[in-house]
Design an enzyme around this catalytic site. Structure first.
Site, PDB file in Angstrom:
ATOM      1  N   GLU A 136       0.861  -1.176   0.000  1.00  9.97           N
ATOM      2  CA  GLU A 136       0.000   0.000   0.000  1.00  9.97           C
ATOM      3  C   GLU A 136       0.900   1.228   0.000  1.00  9.97           C
ATOM      4  O   GLU A 136       1.724   1.405   0.897  1.00  9.97           O
ATOM      5  CB  GLU A 136      -0.922   0.011   1.218  1.00  9.97           C
ATOM      6  CG  GLU A 136      -2.103  -0.930   1.080  1.00  9.97           C
ATOM      7  CD  GLU A 136      -3.157  -0.722   2.144  1.00  9.97           C
ATOM      8  OE1 GLU A 136      -2.978   0.154   3.014  1.00  9.97           O
ATOM      9  OE2 GLU A 136      -4.162  -1.456   2.130  1.00  9.97           O
ATOM     10  N   ASP A 189      -5.770   9.813   8.854  1.00  7.37           N
ATOM     11  CA  ASP A 189      -4.386   9.577   9.237  1.00  7.37           C
ATOM     12  C   ASP A 189      -4.041  10.300  10.524  1.00  7.37           C
ATOM     13  O   ASP A 189      -4.356  11.478  10.699  1.00  7.37           O
ATOM     14  CB  ASP A 189      -3.444  10.040   8.119  1.00  7.37           C
ATOM     15  CG  ASP A 189      -3.639   9.241   6.853  1.00  7.37           C
ATOM     16  OD1 ASP A 189      -3.610   8.005   6.950  1.00  7.37           O
ATOM     17  OD2 ASP A 189      -3.833   9.841   5.790  1.00  7.37           O
TER      18      ASP A 189
END
Length: 266
Positions: A49, A60
């Protein structure tokens, strides 16, 4: 066949679980990105990824936020990320690569153009944190025309109706967010997550992998009891952040991932 589907078929036949490391493209340096990708494969990664740096992330935590800020400052935009994948494909034609990020850079490029460019570079799937499945029709159509997998996310708060939609529409693999929160948080309850994974896997037509909160060999092995694979991101990004050069970053990537591979295979 899409590389993602082929990889999971191979893993299932061998009775193994997928190890999926996440790294931010362009961090700890532009020059280190492709060497780190190769090093992760050498250490046992099954799928990569690759985070597309974005200025306004919503999923995030601080570690990946800072890595994106550093990468953007170095010039790691979407075009650069695609070129990095193209360079990686010069030596590795088999390992699936999934871009993980946000919708805005794709909308700027245009759905059809992005899908063509991504596949031409060697991308196999895309995971967009801020794209609800109910609004994914146009993008999914563009992806389907090129064979690019649109990877969806489920979470502990996903309703049964939404889960049914996700399981019906899933491509490549379904990404289960192990807790409600952002990446890197120390909130992983492996027992609760495995209970939920058991239910989701029974309904999903594609493999189900678990991410968020997996930071070492022990947590990876614990989550792999029910998941078809595990994603490790923030802990790896933090490990790479201090690398002085590309060689050191590649060495740090191998050193970090090897114990997780051993734990999953053990």
């Amino acid at each position: 066949m899409n590389r993602i589907d082929a990889k999971f078929q191979q893993l299932q036949a061998a009775g193994r679980k997928a190890l999926i490391p996440f790294v931010t493209a362009g961090d700890p340096s532009l020059e280190a990105t492709v060497p780190v990708m190769h090093a992760l494969v050498e250490a046992g990664a099954d799928v990569l990824e690759l985070g597309v740096p974005f200025s306004d992330p919503m999923a995030d935590g601080p570690t990946i936020q800072r890595s994106s800020e550093r990468a953007i400052a170095r010039g790691a935009g979407l075009s650069w990320v695609l070129e990095a994948v193209r360079e990686f494909r010069g030596r590795d034609a088999d390992t699936p690569v999934v871009l993980m990020g946000y919708l805005n850079p794709i909308e700027i490029r245009g759905n059809a153009r992005f899908a063509r460019d991504a596949v031409a570079a060697g991308v196999d799937g895309v995971l967009l944190v801020d794209l609800p499945p109910e609004e994914a029709g146009d993008l999914r159509a563009a992806f389907n025309e090129t064979g690019l997998a649109l990877i969806l996310l489920a979470s502990p708060t996903t309703t049964d109706a939404r889960l049914a939609l996700l399981c019906d529409d899933a491509q490549g693999y379904l990404y289960y967010v192990s807790f409600a929160g952002v990446t890197g948080a120390d909130r992983l309850d492996t027992g609760a997550a495995n209970d939920r994974l058991h239910t989701i896997r029974a309904r999903s037509r594609v493999p189900v992998v678990a991410g968020f909160g997996i930071k070492d060999a022990a947590s990876a092995a614990a989550m792999a009891r029910e998941a078809d694979g595990v994603v490790v991101g923030s802990a790896l990004v933090a490990e790479l952040a201090e690398a002085a050069d590309a060689q050191a970053a590649a060495g740090a990537a191998r050193g970090f991932l090897t114990p997780l591979r051993q734990a999953l295979d053990g």
